[in-house]
Design a protein around this motif. Sequence first.
Motif, mmCIF file in Angstrom:
data_model
loop_
_atom_site.group_PDB
_atom_site.id
_atom_site.type_symbol
_atom_site.label_atom_id
_atom_site.label_comp_id
_atom_site.label_asym_id
_atom_site.label_seq_id
_atom_site.Cartn_x
_atom_site.Cartn_y
_atom_site.Cartn_z
ATOM 1 N N SER A 59 6.065 -6.985 31.629
ATOM 2 C CA SER A 59 5.958 -7.454 33.025
ATOM 3 C C SER A 59 4.692 -8.289 33.251
ATOM 4 C CB SER A 59 6.003 -6.271 34.004
ATOM 5 O OG SER A 59 7.220 -5.585 33.879
ATOM 6 N N LEU A 60 4.328 -9.076 32.251
ATOM 7 C CA LEU A 60 3.120 -9.909 32.345
ATOM 8 C C LEU A 60 3.423 -11.335 32.784
ATOM 9 C CD1 LEU A 60 1.327 -8.620 29.133
ATOM 10 C CD2 LEU A 60 0.750 -8.090 31.518
ATOM 11 N N ILE A 61 4.718 -11.658 32.879
ATOM 12 C CA ILE A 61 5.111 -12.992 33.334
ATOM 13 C C ILE A 61 6.454 -12.882 34.048
ATOM 14 C CG2 ILE A 61 6.348 -13.725 31.240
ATOM 15 C CD1 ILE A 61 4.831 -16.472 31.700
ATOM 16 N N ASP A 62 6.618 -13.713 35.061
ATOM 17 C CA ASP A 62 7.863 -13.736 35.821
ATOM 18 C C ASP A 62 8.930 -14.449 34.985
ATOM 19 O OD1 ASP A 62 9.823 -13.838 37.789
ATOM 20 O OD2 ASP A 62 8.896 -15.510 38.848
ATOM 21 N N PRO A 63 10.077 -13.827 34.788
ATOM 22 C CA PRO A 63 11.143 -14.474 34.010
ATOM 23 C C PRO A 63 11.538 -15.854 34.547
ATOM 24 C CG PRO A 63 11.670 -12.170 34.358
ATOM 25 C CD PRO A 63 10.445 -12.466 35.181
ATOM 26 N N ASN A 64 11.451 -16.052 35.868
ATOM 27 C CA ASN A 64 11.763 -17.371 36.437
ATOM 28 C C ASN A 64 10.829 -18.446 35.898
ATOM 29 O OD1 ASN A 64 13.963 -16.969 38.421
ATOM 30 N ND2 ASN A 64 12.511 -15.538 39.326
ATOM 31 N N THR A 65 9.574 -18.096 35.704
ATOM 32 C CA THR A 65 8.596 -19.032 35.163
ATOM 33 C C THR A 65 8.978 -19.459 33.756
ATOM 34 O OG1 THR A 65 6.849 -18.017 36.487
ATOM 35 C CG2 THR A 65 6.141 -19.330 34.592
ATOM 36 N N VAL A 66 9.412 -18.495 32.968
ATOM 37 C CA VAL A 66 9.817 -18.781 31.581
ATOM 38 C C VAL A 66 11.054 -19.678 31.574
ATOM 39 C CG1 VAL A 66 10.574 -17.776 29.394
ATOM 40 C CG2 VAL A 66 8.823 -16.617 30.756
ATOM 41 N N VAL A 67 12.024 -19.364 32.419
ATOM 42 C CA VAL A 67 13.252 -20.162 32.488
ATOM 43 C C VAL A 67 12.921 -21.599 32.888
ATOM 44 C CG1 VAL A 67 15.423 -20.470 33.756
ATOM 45 C CG2 VAL A 67 14.768 -18.197 32.929
ATOM 46 N N GLU A 68 12.099 -21.762 33.922
ATOM 47 C CA GLU A 68 11.721 -23.109 34.360
ATOM 48 C C GLU A 68 11.000 -23.868 33.250
ATOM 49 O OE1 GLU A 68 9.486 -22.814 38.000
ATOM 50 O OE2 GLU A 68 11.102 -21.698 38.980
ATOM 51 N N MET A 69 10.130 -23.180 32.530
ATOM 52 C CA MET A 69 9.371 -23.822 31.468
ATOM 53 C C MET A 69 10.302 -24.312 30.352
ATOM 54 S SD MET A 69 6.864 -22.257 28.614
ATOM 55 C CE MET A 69 8.274 -21.341 28.100
ATOM 56 N N PHE A 70 11.207 -23.448 29.892
ATOM 57 C CA PHE A 70 12.118 -23.856 28.817
ATOM 58 C C PHE A 70 13.089 -24.945 29.293
ATOM 59 C CE2 PHE A 70 11.455 -19.630 26.504
ATOM 60 C CZ PHE A 70 10.743 -20.214 25.473
ATOM 61 N N MET A 71 13.587 -24.809 30.506
ATOM 62 C CA MET A 71 14.564 -25.780 30.992
ATOM 63 C C MET A 71 13.926 -27.144 31.281
ATOM 64 S SD MET A 71 17.432 -24.487 30.585
ATOM 65 C CE MET A 71 18.385 -25.800 31.337
ATOM 66 N N ALA A 72 12.628 -27.174 31.570
ATOM 67 C CA ALA A 72 11.938 -28.452 31.771
ATOM 68 C C ALA A 72 11.987 -29.296 30.497
ATOM 69 C CB ALA A 72 10.494 -28.219 32.197
ATOM 70 N N SER A 73 12.111 -28.629 29.355
ATOM 71 C CA SER A 73 12.226 -29.325 28.064
ATOM 72 C C SER A 73 13.655 -29.299 27.536
ATOM 73 C CB SER A 73 11.308 -28.665 27.030
ATOM 74 O OG SER A 73 9.979 -28.671 27.467
ATOM 75 N N ASN A 74 14.601 -28.912 28.406
ATOM 76 C CA ASN A 74 16.020 -28.821 28.049
ATOM 77 C C ASN A 74 16.259 -27.903 26.852
ATOM 78 O OD1 ASN A 74 18.671 -29.441 28.728
ATOM 79 N ND2 ASN A 74 18.787 -31.077 27.219
ATOM 80 N N ARG A 75 15.545 -26.813 26.801
ATOM 81 C CA ARG A 75 15.655 -25.823 25.725
ATOM 82 C C ARG A 75 16.675 -24.749 26.118
ATOM 83 N NH1 ARG A 75 13.665 -27.099 20.948
ATOM 84 N NH2 ARG A 75 11.754 -28.283 21.077
ATOM 85 N N ILE A 76 17.949 -25.106 26.018
ATOM 86 C CA ILE A 76 19.016 -24.195 26.444
ATOM 87 C C ILE A 76 19.103 -22.982 25.523
ATOM 88 C CG2 ILE A 76 21.524 -23.978 26.741
ATOM 89 C CD1 ILE A 76 21.474 -26.878 27.771
ATOM 90 N N GLN A 77 18.979 -23.187 24.221
ATOM 91 C CA GLN A 77 19.054 -22.058 23.284
ATOM 92 C C GLN A 77 17.954 -21.043 23.540
ATOM 93 O OE1 GLN A 77 19.332 -24.079 19.365
ATOM 94 N NE2 GLN A 77 20.905 -22.555 18.961
ATOM 95 N N GLU A 78 16.735 -21.515 23.715
ATOM 96 C CA GLU A 78 15.617 -20.608 23.951
ATOM 97 C C GLU A 78 15.757 -19.903 25.294
ATOM 98 O OE1 GLU A 78 15.302 -23.655 22.688
ATOM 99 O OE2 GLU A 78 14.169 -23.433 20.829
ATOM 100 N N THR A 79 16.211 -20.650 26.310
ATOM 101 C CA THR A 79 16.417 -20.050 27.631
ATOM 102 C C THR A 79 17.464 -18.953 27.542
ATOM 103 O OG1 THR A 79 15.915 -22.185 28.664
ATOM 104 C CG2 THR A 79 16.986 -20.528 30.045
#
Length: 169
Positions: free
Chosen positions: A61-81
Amino acid sequence: LRAEVPEKAINCMMQRGEFDKIVAYATKVNYRCDYGNMLQMLAHSNPQGALEFAKQLAAGSLIDPNTVVEMFMASNRIQETTAFLLEALKENKPEEGYLQTKLLDINLRGGSPQVADAILQQKMFTNYDRVLIGKLCEQAGLTQRAMEHYTDVEDMKRALVAMCSNPQT
């Protein structure tokens, strides 16, 4: 570690891929990390490492999952997301319905309907927007999945007509 320069020590750990040590070290030396920024930098140079680090941070619980999703999707990283969300959402909590919908949405719209189909087949999630996912399944050619999600008779009729006119789906 003994030089009392936590930024440099953490940077070394990141470069060596020792992500499991970063949180423990930061806690030990009472250093407050900007995990979002660290993940952002890591995602550009080592997407797989960023994925593993993001999973670890989310589990603690050290990072909001939404933040991670936005970060990966900003680079179009669908697999990682997708991999991140599958791990982060495995408890199928009602308050995670938005992220469950997001996971299915990005795969249905992002060119991986077979991944969304597999997730739906396993019945991993129950808190997503069923109507939206039904429509996206229909658009992606997953007519049977769409039918499973529809409750409106008009939606069912439309999907059945489309399926009968194109029997491959």
